[in-house]
Motif scaffolding. Structure first.
Motif, PDB file in Angstrom:
ATOM      1  N   SER A 121      16.286  17.869 -21.003  1.00  0.00           N
ATOM      2  CA  SER A 121      17.352  17.533 -19.952  1.00  0.00           C
ATOM      3  C   SER A 121      17.869  18.478 -19.067  1.00  0.00           C
ATOM      4  O   SER A 121      17.911  18.409 -18.182  1.00  0.00           O
ATOM      5  CB  SER A 121      18.026  16.625 -20.874  1.00  0.00           C
ATOM      6  OG  SER A 121      17.155  15.638 -21.569  1.00  0.00           O
ATOM      7  N   TYR A 122      18.081  20.040 -19.785  1.00  0.00           N
ATOM      8  CA  TYR A 122      19.189  20.941 -19.781  1.00  0.00           C
ATOM      9  C   TYR A 122      17.868  21.193 -17.929  1.00  0.00           C
ATOM     10  O   TYR A 122      18.155  21.848 -17.331  1.00  0.00           O
ATOM     11  CB  TYR A 122      18.849  22.252 -20.311  1.00  0.00           C
ATOM     12  CG  TYR A 122      20.113  21.813 -21.730  1.00  0.00           C
ATOM     13  CD1 TYR A 122      20.568  20.711 -21.765  1.00  0.00           C
ATOM     14  CD2 TYR A 122      20.307  22.714 -22.370  1.00  0.00           C
ATOM     15  CE1 TYR A 122      21.783  20.550 -22.253  1.00  0.00           C
ATOM     16  CE2 TYR A 122      20.946  22.556 -23.373  1.00  0.00           C
ATOM     17  CZ  TYR A 122      21.557  21.094 -23.325  1.00  0.00           C
ATOM     18  OH  TYR A 122      23.341  21.436 -24.248  1.00  0.00           O
ATOM     19  N   PHE A 123      17.021  21.246 -18.548  1.00  0.00           N
ATOM     20  CA  PHE A 123      15.554  22.017 -16.966  1.00  0.00           C
ATOM     21  C   PHE A 123      15.784  20.671 -15.866  1.00  0.00           C
ATOM     22  O   PHE A 123      15.676  22.279 -14.926  1.00  0.00           O
ATOM     23  CB  PHE A 123      14.250  21.679 -17.941  1.00  0.00           C
ATOM     24  CG  PHE A 123      14.053  22.989 -18.952  1.00  0.00           C
ATOM     25  CD1 PHE A 123      15.131  24.096 -19.430  1.00  0.00           C
ATOM     26  CD2 PHE A 123      12.964  22.686 -19.958  1.00  0.00           C
ATOM     27  CE1 PHE A 123      14.427  24.884 -20.117  1.00  0.00           C
ATOM     28  CE2 PHE A 123      12.670  23.358 -20.664  1.00  0.00           C
ATOM     29  CZ  PHE A 123      13.941  24.557 -20.995  1.00  0.00           C
ATOM     30  N   TYR A 124      15.588  19.860 -16.137  1.00  0.00           N
ATOM     31  CA  TYR A 124      16.198  18.667 -15.705  1.00  0.00           C
ATOM     32  C   TYR A 124      17.360  18.936 -14.769  1.00  0.00           C
ATOM     33  O   TYR A 124      16.984  19.257 -13.434  1.00  0.00           O
ATOM     34  CB  TYR A 124      15.597  17.519 -15.831  1.00  0.00           C
ATOM     35  CG  TYR A 124      15.793  16.429 -14.860  1.00  0.00           C
ATOM     36  CD1 TYR A 124      14.521  16.239 -14.022  1.00  0.00           C
ATOM     37  CD2 TYR A 124      17.163  15.407 -14.083  1.00  0.00           C
ATOM     38  CE1 TYR A 124      15.050  15.206 -12.790  1.00  0.00           C
ATOM     39  CE2 TYR A 124      16.899  14.276 -13.282  1.00  0.00           C
ATOM     40  CZ  TYR A 124      15.765  14.596 -12.925  1.00  0.00           C
ATOM     41  OH  TYR A 124      15.943  13.318 -12.262  1.00  0.00           O
ATOM     42  N   SER A 125      18.549  19.102 -14.693  1.00  0.00           N
ATOM     43  CA  SER A 125      19.723  19.030 -14.647  1.00  0.00           C
ATOM     44  C   SER A 125      19.650  20.454 -13.617  1.00  0.00           C
ATOM     45  O   SER A 125      20.675  20.833 -12.652  1.00  0.00           O
ATOM     46  CB  SER A 125      21.571  18.961 -15.442  1.00  0.00           C
ATOM     47  OG  SER A 125      20.810  20.317 -16.370  1.00  0.00           O
ATOM     48  N   TYR A 126      19.451  21.423 -14.163  1.00  0.00           N
ATOM     49  CA  TYR A 126      19.693  22.939 -13.255  1.00  0.00           C
ATOM     50  C   TYR A 126      18.932  22.382 -12.222  1.00  0.00           C
ATOM     51  O   TYR A 126      19.173  23.635 -11.349  1.00  0.00           O
ATOM     52  CB  TYR A 126      19.097  23.425 -14.127  1.00  0.00           C
ATOM     53  CG  TYR A 126      20.066  24.194 -14.628  1.00  0.00           C
ATOM     54  CD1 TYR A 126      21.120  24.777 -14.947  1.00  0.00           C
ATOM     55  CD2 TYR A 126      19.080  23.997 -16.417  1.00  0.00           C
ATOM     56  CE1 TYR A 126      21.901  25.128 -16.180  1.00  0.00           C
ATOM     57  CE2 TYR A 126      20.520  24.928 -17.521  1.00  0.00           C
ATOM     58  CZ  TYR A 126      21.496  25.268 -17.632  1.00  0.00           C
ATOM     59  OH  TYR A 126      21.322  25.826 -18.329  1.00  0.00           O
ATOM     60  N   LEU A 127      17.939  21.767 -11.978  1.00  0.00           N
ATOM     61  CA  LEU A 127      17.601  21.763 -10.455  1.00  0.00           C
ATOM     62  C   LEU A 127      18.207  21.226  -9.534  1.00  0.00           C
ATOM     63  O   LEU A 127      19.067  20.033  -9.323  1.00  0.00           O
ATOM     64  CB  LEU A 127      16.037  20.780 -10.684  1.00  0.00           C
ATOM     65  CG  LEU A 127      15.053  21.497 -11.883  1.00  0.00           C
ATOM     66  CD1 LEU A 127      14.000  20.401 -11.488  1.00  0.00           C
ATOM     67  CD2 LEU A 127      14.195  23.037 -10.861  1.00  0.00           C
ATOM     68  N   ASN A 128      18.064  21.314  -7.973  1.00  0.00           N
ATOM     69  CA  ASN A 128      18.886  21.371  -6.512  1.00  0.00           C
ATOM     70  C   ASN A 128      17.797  20.244  -6.392  1.00  0.00           C
ATOM     71  O   ASN A 128      16.780  19.459  -7.103  1.00  0.00           O
ATOM     72  CB  ASN A 128      18.895  22.600  -6.250  1.00  0.00           C
ATOM     73  CG  ASN A 128      17.892  22.847  -5.877  1.00  0.00           C
ATOM     74  OD1 ASN A 128      16.951  22.132  -5.330  1.00  0.00           O
ATOM     75  ND2 ASN A 128      18.499  24.174  -5.207  1.00  0.00           N
TER      76      ASN A 128
END
Length: 704
Positions: A320-327
């Protein structure tokens, strides 16, 4: 020497020398690894310094006949580090046993840290005081061989990376978890294609993701310093030092912060990263749910808690963290436990919501034993916030568990060609047909080049060799050494048949080698007019098949020829009383036989390369005959979201692609396999003895 030619031989030789020095000095690997990495950093910094120094000096302004002094800004513009005289490696190597080498090395490190704020407190210093003065001298000389004084390019960057690999295998630091295998990191970087933008690794370890991203940009003939900005998070202070040195040794810089990523986000990059790359800890179950439940980096909610109010499994916190960091155009690639792709209950709900975004792009299953610290299989996940509309409800499933190269008995990786073949599947998925065709054509060209090297090429030290002619010459010489003794034996003796068989086999081998050379020449000439459409390249792969078969036949013949020679020598020694004959030159024959065996090994390894590269081309054209993505049983399938939903939202590739048909391993060596089993059995027996002694001792202490 070319830029990176023969680097594998050099790095292995340097490692063996350094590791033997450690073993003979009674240092533990965890006492030794940071000082060694620091010296490799210094040696590389010196190489980069020398490579640009003359050019810089030639461009310096002059006033009154005097040239302005060098300053660090001159070197920063060329991705090099300015070194004061006391920090230059040649000066350190020149120190004698009467000098305090530890003190001088510390002064060298301090001078660099004074000039470069990003390295302050990073370079090892006090660690050198723990090493003997003589050991330091030997280590400095070991890392300064003559051949490395003439190389250019990222040779020491490669060596730094190789030493990280070896120290990880020894679990010299943080149980080896600071290091992700290069083949996995490289595959992630090349699938993501980080051409430009912000690269974030929230569990950055020794910084391998950043280095491989930079290499991708360099292959585009761009400067990664101008194209990429690196941000990292890491909890271990020593690992951060390794990462910053790793970046510096490759001419890179990054903002790496010490933080526990579960609870901290010092870079504040939610929704801002162009690329996220990571290999996080697997299956962590100690994350405080209360601390993270309102974290904006959990857009799909908590993946379940246990009775202790801890997150049941941290895998989906990381995802979830990885996904949320993406623009909105961002892409992510990361390593994940194979349990995560089919985990149930609350984790399955998070996975469902993730799949429903349409941003899950590619899943790659990796077999066990790719890591130094764990034997479990894993999967590579790839997310893409900017997927083409046609693929929003699809996921590319690749099962690469049958694709691997055996490095040691316990460690596997991808060969460079295996990595490219997996990438070729992704290229076809993205419609990059030209990349696929270029790869097939490249394999065919490489096959022909390796064929040429069977007759004239370079060895690991860069010297010229002639593998097949040298082998024939060595066997002819061996035959000549046997002739004086053979001529003393009866014409109808038991040796005659064996000698005749050897002579005939040598003659046939020479004739077949000539035919191979003629056919190779014809194929090279045909390749000059070779078309590069899919149909034409498929035809070329089929046309080159006989040449590949000839190379394999020559391998078998060379092995047979050498075995016949050994058998002949053995029969002379056992049946013909060679000890009493002055015509038997035992030492000369033994030396000549060893030379022949060495020449055979060189010829065999070179001939194997011919068929190896043909097989890579054939592997691709057989599976993707139309140069378009298609389902391949046991390897790849483009799966609709509806099918994923029917399978409990599982993202496990093996659940969709089926079972690959069993392939015959043409390179399987039965004798070598038996040797490996024997070695493994000896290891297990040794471990059993140690365990038995430990158990006996424990029982004794308990009074049992």
């Amino acid at each position: 020497m070319a830029q990176l030619e023969h680097i594998e031989a050099i790095e292995k030789r340097l490692w063996n020398a350094a590791d033997n020095l450690r073993a003979n000095s009674n240092y533990a690997s965890n006492e030794y690894f940071l000082p060694v990495m620091g010296l490799i950093f210094l040696r590389h910094a010196y190489s980069r310094y020398l490579s640009v120094k003359d050019e810089i000096e030639n461009g310096l302004p002059r006033r009154g006949g005097k040239t302005r002094a060098l300053v660090k800004e001159d070197f920063s513009q060329r991705s090099a580090i300015f070194l004061r005289p006391e920090a230059q490696f040649d000066y350190l190597v020149s120190l004698t046993d009467s000098d305090d080498r530890a003190k001088k090395i510390i002064e060298a490190m301090e001078s660099i840290e004074e000039d470069y704020e990003s390295l302050r407190g990073v370079l090892p210093k006090n660690e050198y005081q723990e090493l003997d003065n003589g050991v330091l001298g030997q280590l400095l000389r070991t890392l300064n061989p003559d051949e490395l004084k003439r190389v250019s390019g990222d040779v020491f960057g490669r060596i730094y990376e190789y030493f990280l690999t070896q120290f990880a295998d020894q679990k010299a630091h943080d149980a080896g978890e600071f290091f992700t295998p290069v083949s996995l990191v490289s595959l992630i970087a090349n699938v993501l294609e980080p051409e430009k933008g912000i690269v974030l690794d929230p569990a950055c370890g020794s910084g391998g993701m950043f280095v491989q991203s930079a290499r991708f940009v360099e292959r585009l003939h761009e400067n990664p310093v101008d194209r990429l900005t690196f941000y990292g998070l890491e909890k271990n202070a020593t690992t951060i030092r390794l990462a910053k040195m790793n970046l510096a040794v490759h001419g890179l810089e990054g903002n790496i912060q010490r933080a526990i990523t579960y609870y901290e986000d010092p870079h504040e990059l939610v929704g801002k990263a162009d690329f996220v790359m990571a290999n996080p800890p697997f299956n962590v179950d100690e994350i405080d749910a209360d601390k993270v439940k309102k974290d904006p980096r959990l857009p799909f909610g908590l993946p379940g808690t246990n009775k202790k109010e801890k997150v049941s499994n941290g895998n989906y916190v990381w995802i979830s963290y990885f996904y949320s960091y993406l623009n909105e155009h961002g892409r992510a690639g990361f390593v994940m436990s194979s349990q995560a792709s089919s985990a149930g209950r609350d984790e399955a709900k998070v996975r469902q919501r993730l799949v429903e975004t349409g941003d899950v792009d590619v899943m790659v299953a990796i077999r066990s034993n790719f890591f130094y610290t764990r034997t479990v299989p894993c999967e590579l996940w790839f997310l893409n916030r900017d997927k083409p509309e046609d693929y929003r409800d699809k996921v590319l499933m690749i099962d690469a568990r049958n694709v691997f190269r055996k490095v040691t008995r316990k460690i596997y990786d991808f060969s460079p060609e295996q990595e490219k073949n997996i990438l070729a599947i992704v290229w076809l998925y993205r419609g990059d047909t030209e990349k696929y065709l270029d790869l097939v054509a490249g394999y065919c060209r490489r096959m022909l080049e390796e064929g040429e090297c069977c007759f004239k090429g370079c060895n690991d030290e860069g010297g010229m060799i002639e593998p097949i002619p040298s082998f024939i010459s060595s066997m002819t010489t061996l035959r000549s050494c046997l002739d004086p003794f053979a001529s003393t034996l009866p014409k109808d003796g038991p040796h005659v048949e064996a000698l005749s068989e050897f002579d005939e086999t040598l003659k046939v081998f020479g004739s077949d080698a000539d035919s191979f050379a003629d056919n190779l020449s014809k194929e090279k000439e045909s390749w000059e007019a070779q078309g590069t459409t899919n149909g034409e390249l498929k035809g070329a792969v089929d046309r080159l098949f006989p040449l590949a078969e000839s190379a394999r036949d020559l391998v078998k013949q060379s092995d047979l020829l050498y075995k016949l020679a050994v058998r002949l020598i053995d029969s002379f020694e056992s049946d013909c009383n060679t000890k009493k004959s002055p015509a038997w030159k035992g030492k000369e024959i033994t030396r000549t036989r060893k030379n022949a065996d060495f020449a055979r090994n060189v010829a065999v390894e070179q001939l194997k390369q011919v068929r190896y590269f043909w097989r890579q081309a054939h592997w691709l054209t057989e599976r993707f005959p139309d140069a378009k993505l298609c389902d391949v049983e046991g390897l790849v399938k483009l799966v609709d979201r509806s099918e994923i939903a029917e399978n409990d939202w599982s993202l496990t590739p093996g659940r969709y692609v089926g079972v690959a048909p069993e392939e015959v391993d043409e390179d399987f060596d039965f004798e070598e396999a038996l040797r490996e089993i024997h070695v493994e059995l000896e290891d297990l027996n040794s471990e059993a003895v140690v365990l038995a002694e430990r158990i006996k001792k424990n029982f004794g202490e308990l009074g049992v």
